[in-house]
Motif scaffolding. Structure first.
Motif: not given
Length: 555
Positions: A72-75, A132-138, A176-177
């Motif tokens: 779901d997220v590829l860095a 962390f930003a893309l998942l919306g987490y602090d 974000e998120g």
């Protein structure tokens, strides 16, 4: 996994030397501390620099048993890793690419941000911040994970990496998120890799001598045992080769020490003569055999289940051996302890079979017992003068005393009489062989049954070793679609449980194995437990996933 559970898969991809593994470990630790269920896996090449390596961290609000093929997220830290992995991004997923803009990726200059924080080498921490930003987490749990992982490197290094992570968050501003992610909860269990679980199982079982020549993918267990050697009072020796390692643990076991070695297929091949020596001298040695694909050097850093029949038939001559193949990280601990128990109880070699998938996988599970709880070595502490090391007994198990005491202990690699002296008396030979093989029958009578999940049904996904998790997840997927499917997982693969034939009789058997010949199903057929079977096989060096097995399953 529950039908309505939320999960997300994050993939960090780049070249060897960029800290892909470090970023993955940071994220795994941070997500675990946030109270998420975690299952991490790695895919890496056998090289020091370059190529494409990746680290997956799957997170959920329900327990996970398998990795995923898509993410779901590829860095992507390099253009090459983006080109390799972009096809694996799930619908609705996001790609963060370090460098030039692409039509399918967010162009985020991670290297520039890392340099501003203190150095290009911290690009992995920037990537972790972006995730962390893309998942919306602090970001605070990530910052704490950096402190925990890097505190020994000094405050300056810790501060620079936290700053790099914060710059990663800033790079992702406006996004974000955007990826749906599970909601954090209470911290669940502790994180262990398969290697750590095998090592801890051995340490708590009372292993005192570990002799190995490092060989991927078994090296993780060896290095773990070295790291806890002082705590558990273990002698860890790097042997010059696997022949030496096998013979060293035979000598240690003869002297009364609980001993083991760790290796992979090529090293195990060199150990075959030492294995036979242990069979003749009835020594309780333990071998961790962590499989890799292919003959010769094969694919050193990939996974497979290609050594089962080799292990079952390894060594010249006939002698009993006991082979465990744990399927989960918890079982890696438990089956390692059982291997030591079995080796000592039956005075014969025991093997713990793992692979790269299981040894490198990391998951949060209930905390494993870490207290020293040695297994019973079944050693005669005060043998009388009439002690006979290889006395012929009804069970086949003879009394075992340590050399150097009142009892006179004799051993020879030749065939021998009950008192240990070599012989060419053929009547004595027959008696000694039958004595040794009675132990095989005794071990078979006490063999573990397979684990059925959730309960026996019309079709059985037959599996052993590390395919446990993917098969379990596949069963959940298929049963949600109304298929009458279950899983039967064998954690003890030799000797076979006597009831296997009855448990599988009348059911369709589909063997799921990481090899090209369905070795375990063939073994079951050889022993009369199954007559017909279908198979789902994988032998490209990558592990199964639950979704893949469900997709390939045919009614």
């Amino acid at each position: 996994m529950e039908k309505n559970a939320m999960d997300a898969n994050i993939r960090i991809a780049g070249e060897a030397g960029q800290g892909v593994q470090s970023a993955g470990e940071l994220l795994t630790s941070a997500f675990h501390d946030m109270g998420l269920h975690v299952f991490s896996t790695q895919s890496y090449m056998s090289r020091i620099r370059g190529g494409v390596n990746s680290f997956d961290i799957r997170i959920s609000d329900e327990e996970l048993h398998s990795g995923r093929e898509d993410c779901d997220v590829l860095a992507a830290l390099t253009a090459e890793s983006f080109a390799t992995e972009k096809k694996n991004v799930a619908r609705g997923g996001l790609v963060a690419l370090d460098g030039a803009a692409g039509p399918d990726a967010l162009s985020l200059d991670m290297t520039a941000a890392a340099k501003e924080a203190g150095g290009a080498r911290m690009v992995n921490s920037v990537a972790a911040g972006i995730v962390f930003a893309l998942l919306g987490y602090d970001i605070e749990p990530l910052a704490k994970a950096i402190v925990k992982a890097m505190s020994k490197k000094g405050e300056e290094t810790v501060g620079a990496n936290i700053e790099a992570a914060r710059r990663g968050v800033a790079l992702a501003a406006g996004h974000e998120g955007l990826v749906k992610a599970p909601v954090p909860g209470e911290r669940r269990g502790e994180l262990y890799s398969g290697s750590e679980a095998v090592g801890l199982g051995a340490a708590t079982a009372g292993v005192k001598v570990v002799c190995s020549y490092p060989m991927t993918p078994s090296t993780g267990a060896l290095t773990y045992l070295a790291s806890v050697a002082d705590r558990y009072r273990i002698v860890v020796e790097q042997a010059e080769d696997e022949i030496c390692a096998a013979n060293l643990i035979c000598g240690a076991a003869y002297a009364g020490a609980t001993a083991m070695t760790t290796t992979s297929g090529g090293g195990f091949a060199l150990m075959a003569e030492g294995l036979s020596l242990a069979g003749m001298l009835e020594l309780p040695i333990v071998i961790m055999l962590s499989q890799r694909p292919g003959p010769a050097t094969g694919l050193p850093t990939r996974t497979g289940q290609e050594d089962l029949l080799f292990a079952v038939h390894a060594g010249h001559g006939e002698f009993p051996k006991i082979i465990y193949a744990p399927g989960t990280i918890g079982q890696a601990y438990e089956m390692t302890r059982r291997a030591f128990e079995s080796a000592h109880k039956f005075q014969t070699p025991a093997i713990v079979m793992t692979d790269q998938f299981l040894t490198d996988a990391k998951k949060n599970i209930p905390e494993l017992p870490g207290a020293l709880d040695p297994v019973d070595a079944h050693i005669e502490t005060a043998p009388g003068a009439d002690y006979v090391r290889y006395a012929v007994t009804e069970s086949g198990v003879s009394p075992r005393a340590l050399p150097g005491g009142e009892a006179f202990v004799v051993c020879a690699s030749d065939e021998h009489t009950p008192d240990g002296h070599l012989t060419e008396d053929l009547t004595a030979r027959k008696a000694m062989q039958e004595k040794r093989m009675r132990k095989a029958a005794l071990a078979a009578a006490e063999a573990m049954p397979p684990e059925f999940y959730p309960e026996p049904d019309e079709t059985v996904l037959l599996c052993w070793g590390s395919t446990y998790g993917p098969c379990r997840e596949a069963v959940d997927i298929l049963r949600a679609k109304g298929r009458k499917v279950c899983m039967a997982h064998f954690a003890l693969v030799w000797p076979l449980w006597a009831g296997a034939g009855g448990a599988l009789e009348g059911r369709r058997v589909v063997s799921v194995e990481g090899n090209s010949t369905a070795q375990f199903a063939l073994l079951l057929r050889q022993c009369g437990a199954v007559s017909r079977f279908d198979s789902i096989l994988r032998y490209d060096g990558l592990p199964f996933t639950g979704a893949e097995i469900a997709r390939r399953f045919k009614s």
